[in-house]
Motif scaffolding. Structure first.
Motif, mmCIF file in Angstrom:
data_model
loop_
_atom_site.group_PDB
_atom_site.id
_atom_site.type_symbol
_atom_site.label_atom_id
_atom_site.label_comp_id
_atom_site.label_asym_id
_atom_site.label_seq_id
_atom_site.Cartn_x
_atom_site.Cartn_y
_atom_site.Cartn_z
ATOM 1 N N ALA A 175 -48.081 -76.834 8.623
ATOM 2 C CA ALA A 175 -47.647 -76.206 7.379
ATOM 3 C C ALA A 175 -48.158 -76.962 6.161
ATOM 4 O O ALA A 175 -48.468 -76.365 5.127
ATOM 5 N N ALA A 176 -48.276 -78.282 6.287
ATOM 6 C CA ALA A 176 -48.631 -79.117 5.144
ATOM 7 C C ALA A 176 -50.133 -79.171 4.873
ATOM 8 O O ALA A 176 -50.548 -79.197 3.706
ATOM 9 N N VAL A 177 -50.959 -79.200 5.932
ATOM 10 C CA VAL A 177 -52.382 -79.480 5.678
ATOM 11 C C VAL A 177 -53.358 -78.458 6.254
ATOM 12 O O VAL A 177 -54.552 -78.554 5.987
ATOM 13 N N MET A 178 -52.887 -77.471 7.019
ATOM 14 C CA MET A 178 -53.846 -76.534 7.612
ATOM 15 C C MET A 178 -54.677 -75.833 6.547
ATOM 16 O O MET A 178 -55.888 -75.637 6.704
ATOM 17 N N ASP A 179 -54.047 -75.446 5.453
ATOM 18 C CA ASP A 179 -54.774 -74.750 4.396
ATOM 19 C C ASP A 179 -55.744 -75.648 3.637
ATOM 20 O O ASP A 179 -56.609 -75.152 2.913
ATOM 21 N N LYS A 180 -55.599 -76.951 3.778
ATOM 22 C CA LYS A 180 -56.458 -77.867 3.024
ATOM 23 C C LYS A 180 -57.775 -78.160 3.729
ATOM 24 O O LYS A 180 -58.691 -78.725 3.116
ATOM 25 N N LEU A 181 -57.860 -77.841 5.008
ATOM 26 C CA LEU A 181 -58.989 -78.301 5.815
ATOM 27 C C LEU A 181 -59.859 -77.139 6.272
ATOM 28 O O LEU A 181 -59.362 -76.166 6.849
ATOM 29 N N ASP A 182 -61.145 -77.271 6.054
ATOM 30 C CA ASP A 182 -62.112 -76.262 6.484
ATOM 31 C C ASP A 182 -62.300 -76.377 7.996
ATOM 32 O O ASP A 182 -62.753 -77.414 8.499
ATOM 33 N N PRO A 183 -61.961 -75.341 8.765
ATOM 34 C CA PRO A 183 -62.036 -75.426 10.218
ATOM 35 C C PRO A 183 -63.451 -75.628 10.750
ATOM 36 O O PRO A 183 -63.622 -76.078 11.884
ATOM 37 N N ARG A 184 -64.485 -75.294 9.940
ATOM 38 C CA ARG A 184 -65.857 -75.437 10.404
ATOM 39 C C ARG A 184 -66.402 -76.851 10.188
ATOM 40 O O ARG A 184 -67.460 -77.192 10.713
ATOM 41 N N ARG A 185 -65.678 -77.631 9.440
ATOM 42 C CA ARG A 185 -66.140 -78.994 9.155
ATOM 43 C C ARG A 185 -66.119 -79.840 10.431
ATOM 44 O O ARG A 185 -65.164 -79.787 11.205
ATOM 45 N N THR A 186 -67.162 -80.619 10.636
ATOM 46 C CA THR A 186 -67.219 -81.530 11.775
ATOM 47 C C THR A 186 -66.827 -82.927 11.312
ATOM 48 O O THR A 186 -67.319 -83.411 10.287
ATOM 49 N N ILE A 187 -65.936 -83.572 12.063
ATOM 50 C CA ILE A 187 -65.465 -84.906 11.689
ATOM 51 C C ILE A 187 -65.711 -85.866 12.853
ATOM 52 O O ILE A 187 -65.954 -85.441 13.997
ATOM 53 N N THR A 188 -65.636 -87.148 12.560
ATOM 54 C CA THR A 188 -65.811 -88.179 13.578
ATOM 55 C C THR A 188 -64.474 -88.848 13.845
ATOM 56 O O THR A 188 -63.801 -89.298 12.909
ATOM 57 N N VAL A 189 -64.074 -88.899 15.088
ATOM 58 C CA VAL A 189 -62.807 -89.523 15.465
ATOM 59 C C VAL A 189 -62.928 -91.039 15.356
ATOM 60 O O VAL A 189 -63.919 -91.640 15.797
ATOM 61 N N THR A 190 -61.914 -91.660 14.764
ATOM 62 C CA THR A 190 -61.911 -93.108 14.558
ATOM 63 C C THR A 190 -61.024 -93.801 15.584
ATOM 64 O O THR A 190 -60.224 -93.158 16.279
ATOM 65 N N ARG A 191 -61.129 -95.121 15.633
ATOM 66 C CA ARG A 191 -60.261 -95.891 16.530
ATOM 67 C C ARG A 191 -58.803 -95.718 16.143
ATOM 68 O O ARG A 191 -57.924 -95.629 16.996
#
Length: 408
Positions: free
Chosen positions: A115-131
């Motif tokens: 509810a808080a952040v789904m609308d803030k993030l572009d689903p097509r964006r690729t990210i790198t998982v951190t430690r």
């Protein structure tokens, strides 16, 4: 149907000098179960009960026991310590057991993250998982993301909602928090809870893994769920039966399939999805929604055991009970976001014959109880930041259009 809690009769012999009779707490129907393991940590001490917070949505909800409409058939016996059934569209609360009793959320808290952040993030964006994303409790639920792996945000949401991935929750909170990272993501979650009127909810971990001072209530979960199910893209995620996590080149890891752990979507006609939850401390929690004949209901529950009924089965039983009630059945109301103003009281449910409820923001009596300081301050900050919020809403709408196109 008139909204009413179950009350013990007031003695006829009461006189003017006697203290008012206190309504008896009606026990909730409960299944006999083996007590939880004795080796678990003691349940955390909840905040002191605030009479205003206990009455959010209506005075009838301020009970530790059962509240159902007058004349309604008895709800099913469950192992859950608290629960609530509400209409997602009208906001009417159809019944509950200790709706405002503090409980420990476990993974249903991931709905607040959505509810808080789904609308803030572009689903097509690729990210790198951190430690840091992988810093979760050993043995807790995980999707199987790897450090250095590259994943779309859509894959993270699927891992969160299908497989309850705690590392996915960390990554999404970090991304949703922007430069402030997970800490800012948690702040966004708690601000969203305040905006929704979920004043008994406080997130300490984005995943729902236990943390000191982390609480919610069955009523608050319904508010959060209503916000989630208002987003058709969230519903598409929640109804996804299987998804594939892509292979990674560095480190070299093969792709694999994940399956939705919420059996409601496989077994219950009209299911809209939901979220399961479990920790050793919290026991089982559950949020599930379904649609029948154009009517959308949500059931929330906390503190359940898995025998003789699994948590989703207890949710299904509550949904069946809710659908059996007439559409005008009510014992209270899910407040609208921002529907409690500084200095105002919790909106009260009233029988239809008493006239319409006050509009949000309408002036209230000077003697009405005030919001807790933290809630009033949060609302004041929200009002002061209105221009910024308008820009954020526009940005969210643009991202929502992108997410819709992704699924089409």
């Amino acid at each position: 149907m008139c909204a009413a809690a179950l009350h013990a009769p007031v003695p006829a012999a009461a006189t003017a000098v006697e203290a008012p009779a206190t309504p008896a707490t009606v026990p909730c129907p409960r299944l006999e179960v083996k007590p939880p393991p004795t080796d678990r940590e003691p349940l955390p001490t909840p905040p002191k009960d605030d009479p205003v917070l206990r009455a959010v949505g209506g005075d009838g909800l301020a009970t530790d026991g059962l509240v159902i409409p007058s004349g309604a058939r008895r709800p099913p016996a469950l192992t859950a310590t608290s629960w609530l059934v509400a209409d997602l569209d009208t906001g009417e609360v159809l019944g509950g057991c200790g709706p405002h009793v503090y409980g420990t959320p476990a993974s249903v808290q991931k709905l607040l993250l959505a509810a808080a952040v789904m609308d803030k993030l572009d689903p097509r964006r690729t990210i790198t998982v951190t430690r840091g994303d992988l810093d979760i409790e050993p043995g807790s639920s995980a999707v199987g993301l790897v450090e250095g792996g590259k994943y779309s945000i859509a894959t993270l949401w699927l891992g969160l909602l299908l497989n309850s991935g705690n590392e996915a929750a960390n990554a999404l909170a970090r991304l949703g928090g922007g430069a402030g990272g997970v800490k800012a993501g948690l702040a966004a979650m708690n601000a969203e809870a305040q905006r929704l009127g979920a004043f008994q909810t406080h997130a300490v971990t984005p995943s729902g893994l236990d943390g000191p001072g982390q609480f919610t209530s069955a009523y608050d979960l319904a508010l959060i769920a209503r916000e989630c199910f208002a987003d058709p893209v969230f519903v598409r995620y929640a109804l996804t039966r299987t998804a594939r996590v892509p292979a990674q080149k560095r480190p070299k890891v093969g792709g694999f399939q994940i399956q939705n752990e919420n059996r409601l979507i496989f077994e219950y006609p009209g299911a809209l999805g939901g979220k399961t939850g479990f920790t050793h401390l919290a026991r089982h929690s559950y949020v599930g929604a379904a649609e029948r004949n154009g009517r959308r209901l949500v059931a929330t529950l906390l503190g359940a055991e898995r025998r003789p009924l699994l948590s989703w089965q207890q949710g299904a039983a509550l949904l069946d009970w809710g659908f059996s009630l007439p559409e005008d059945a009510s014992v209270g109301k899910l407040v609208d976001p921002g529907g409690m103003a500084p200095g105002g009281s919790a909106p009260s449910a009233a029988p239809a014959a008493s006239g319409p409820a006050p509009a949000p923001g309408e002036a209230r009596a000077a003697t009405a109880p005030t919001l807790p300081t933290g809630a009033a301050a949060a609302i004041a900050v929200t009002l002061a930041a209105a221009p910024l919020l308008l820009l954020l809403r526009r940005q969210r709408r643009r991202i929502r259009r992108t997410r819709t196109q992704l699924f089409d």
